[in-house]
Design an enzyme around this catalytic site. Structure first.
Site, PDB file in Angstrom:
ATOM      1  N   PRO A 149       0.820  -1.285  -0.038  1.00  0.00           N
ATOM      2  CA  PRO A 149       0.022  -0.081  -0.028  1.00  0.00           C
ATOM      3  C   PRO A 149       0.985   1.210   0.108  1.00  0.00           C
ATOM      4  O   PRO A 149       0.152   2.318  -0.155  1.00  0.00           O
ATOM      5  CB  PRO A 149      -0.718  -0.270   1.302  1.00  0.00           C
ATOM      6  CG  PRO A 149       0.057  -1.029   2.060  1.00  0.00           C
ATOM      7  CD  PRO A 149       0.663  -2.048   1.334  1.00  0.00           C
ATOM      8  N   ASP A 199       3.371   1.711 -11.805  1.00  0.00           N
ATOM      9  CA  ASP A 199       2.127   2.259 -12.131  1.00  0.00           C
ATOM     10  C   ASP A 199       2.046   3.447 -11.071  1.00  0.00           C
ATOM     11  O   ASP A 199       2.972   3.825 -10.478  1.00  0.00           O
ATOM     12  CB  ASP A 199       0.842   1.447 -12.036  1.00  0.00           C
ATOM     13  CG  ASP A 199       0.836   0.781 -10.712  1.00  0.00           C
ATOM     14  OD1 ASP A 199       1.424   1.288  -9.747  1.00  0.00           O
ATOM     15  OD2 ASP A 199       0.095  -0.383 -10.399  1.00  0.00           O
ATOM     16  N   LYS A 203       2.260   7.639 -16.457  1.00  0.00           N
ATOM     17  CA  LYS A 203       1.968   8.576 -17.291  1.00  0.00           C
ATOM     18  C   LYS A 203       3.130   8.925 -18.329  1.00  0.00           C
ATOM     19  O   LYS A 203       2.573   9.055 -19.428  1.00  0.00           O
ATOM     20  CB  LYS A 203       1.618   9.869 -16.542  1.00  0.00           C
ATOM     21  CG  LYS A 203       2.541  10.010 -15.063  1.00  0.00           C
ATOM     22  CD  LYS A 203       1.867  11.287 -14.407  1.00  0.00           C
ATOM     23  CE  LYS A 203       2.551  11.494 -13.135  1.00  0.00           C
ATOM     24  NZ  LYS A 203       2.971  10.572 -12.119  1.00  0.00           N
ATOM     25  N   MET A 263     -11.414   2.262  -5.976  1.00  0.00           N
ATOM     26  CA  MET A 263     -11.780   2.985  -6.880  1.00  0.00           C
ATOM     27  C   MET A 263     -13.058   3.414  -6.769  1.00  0.00           C
ATOM     28  O   MET A 263     -13.752   3.448  -7.683  1.00  0.00           O
ATOM     29  CB  MET A 263     -11.380   2.283  -8.340  1.00  0.00           C
ATOM     30  CG  MET A 263     -10.043   1.822  -8.342  1.00  0.00           C
ATOM     31  SD  MET A 263      -9.816   0.836  -9.771  1.00  0.00           S
ATOM     32  CE  MET A 263     -10.189  -0.788  -9.321  1.00  0.00           C
TER      33      MET A 263
END
Ligand code: SAH
Length: 465
Positions: A226, A249, A271, A384
């Protein structure tokens, strides 16, 4: 260097230990790892020593030692923890020309016993000439963590394989083969297939190295946990240590990326270069390209790779490309979040099952089995879920959920900037507004009362200051 480290051949030699207390037991634990014949002289031996004697692992003589007893011994330990008695034993040893160690007496000892990391036949001896035992222990702990517990096994099998490995040209190719065996393919094969499979794995590896122009690549799909670097598994750390390329990620914490090998190429697949988020096909292509170039690739994923991680798509792509892979599990956000609020995911008498849900899927807000989720006592961790909070609330209420159902939102679980918001179903949309880090919504759980009280106390103290 006042002491010169050597490895003494003790196979079938005699090692004598005088004393039957803690000091003797500590030394014997090490000595029993050797192939020496151990003799212990102690009138009142500790139970452990008597046990070893009964098991035939050493010879115990319940009497004082005499001059004749030390003649011809390879080593002599004076371990009675009594300065006078030990000095006498040491004198006997010296007279007989035997190397003597007086436990905890560096100055009068002819040799000292180092701290040992044992991966027989690979042995690391650490000595500080008595200057800093703490340092020796720290170095030992560090090495114990870094060296695979199977290193000894690998070395034993590797030794027999040396003549075959000579088919590879000496130099870089051969070194790469052995590095691959000891730190990569070997531990993996030993773990997955067991000891018996190692010789065959070695043959396969050799064939691969002989055939390949360059080394063979591999992809580890690693759970980064986490965010707190201390919640990484040892396996994850080792994989990062070895990585040539790390593809991570968006959620990978910078402190965790710091742990990657200094020379590793770090690619942000969240990104960089591809706009707001890298399409899955591009990530697959990146992994395959680097592995084909012979790189050890770590595909680093937040939490556990098997929880909302699009893991299967990556595995399929790798398998199709014929690239070997391994999954290293990690601590998923839900586990970290409940730990933080002092709760458990399942509890006797409350919920015998827990659901990990996603707030949205490819089609938009995700539909779930709302009827069962709306039941009292139900626990779910919603990933999410920030943007779908209102949708979630609506669906649950529609199916009869109590508006006062406890909900806890844990943002940035396990990280320094973490926030915990205790709320209810009716207040969820309003209370989650303004949360912008990654967050898990824990349906059916409130922070443990004592914890909440303690936090409030801290807060009121902070306010008072
Ligand atoms: N594989 C990850 C989940 C990836 S999906 C895991 O096992 O944790 C991304 C979602 O995970 C985020 O939207 C958020 O809901 C959750 N998440 C990841 N890290 C988190 C963290 N440190 N604190 C709270 N939620 C987190």
């Amino acid at each position: 260097m006042k002491h010169f480290p050597i490895f003494l051949s003790v196979s079938d030699k005699r090692i004598v230990v005088v004393g039957g207390g803690d000091a003797a037991v500590a030394k014997l634990r090490l000595l029993l790892k050797t192939e020496a014949r151990i003799f212990v002289y102690a009138e009142t031996p500790a139970a452990e020593i008597a046990g070893w004697a009964d098991a035939g692992r050493l010879t115990l003589l319940r009497r004082e030692i005499a001059a004749g007893d030390v003649v011809g011994a390879a080593l002599l330990y004076a371990a009675q923890e009594d300065a006078l008695l030990d000095a006498h034993v040491a004198w006997l040893g010296r007279e007989a020309g035997v190397l003597v160690n007086i436990v905890d007496n560096l100055d009068d000892s002819a040799f000292i016993t180092p701290a040992i990391v044992d991966r027989d036949p690979v042995t690391v001896a650490i000595g500080t000439e008595g200057a800093a035992p703490v340092l020796a222990r720290a170095i030992k702990a560090d090495l114990e963590e870094r060296l695979s517990p199977r290193l000894g096994l690998l070395a034993r099998i590797g030794k027999g394989f040396r003549p075959l490995a000579e088919r590879l040209p000496a130099g870089r190719k051969r070194r790469e083969f052995w590095a691959d065996y000891y730190f990569n393919a070997g531990p993996r094969a030993a773990e997955e297939l067991g000891e018996e499979a190692l010789p065959e794995a070695l043959s396969d590896l050799l064939a691969k190295h002989r055939a390949a122009g360059q080394g063979v690549g591999h992809v580890d799909l690693v759970g980064a946990g986490p965010g707190d670097p201390e919640l990484l598994t040892l396996k994850a750390r080792k994989a990062l240590d070895r990585a040539d390329v790390v593809i991570h990620d968006r959620l990978a914490a910078p402190e965790i990326l710091e742990l990657a090998r200094r020379e590793a190429l770090i690619i942000d697949a969240g990104k960089t270069g591809f706009g707001p988020s890298t399409p899955q096909e591009d990530i697959n292509a990146l992994m395959i390209e680097h592995a084909r170039n012979g790189a050890h690739v770590v595909r680093l994923k937040a939490g556990d790779p098997g929880v909302f991680g699009r893991l299967d798509e990556e595995l399929d792509a790798l398998t199709e490309a014929g690239i070997s892979w391994r999954i290293v599990p990690g601590i998923t956000a839900a586990s970290a979040a409940v730990a933080q609020i002092g709760q458990s995911l399942t509890k006797r008498g409350r919920n015998g099952a827990v659901r990990l849900l996603t707030g949205h899927d490819i089609k938009g807000f995700a539909e779930q089995d709302w009827r069962s989720l709306a039941r009292e006592g139900e626990v779910a961790a919603i990933y999410m879920g920030k943007r779908s909070a209102r949708f979630l609330q609506g669906r649950l209420m529609m199916h009869g959920a109590d508006p006062l159902t406890q909900i806890t939102v844990v943002e940035n679980a396990s990280r320094a900037d973490s926030r915990v918001i205790a709320t209810t179903l009716s207040d969820l949309p309003a209370d989650i507004d303004g949360v912008d880090g990654p967050a898990v919504i824990l349906l059916g759980l409130a922070p443990r009362a004592a914890l909440q009280a303690a936090n409030e106390l801290v807060q009121s103290r902070e306010l008072a200051l």
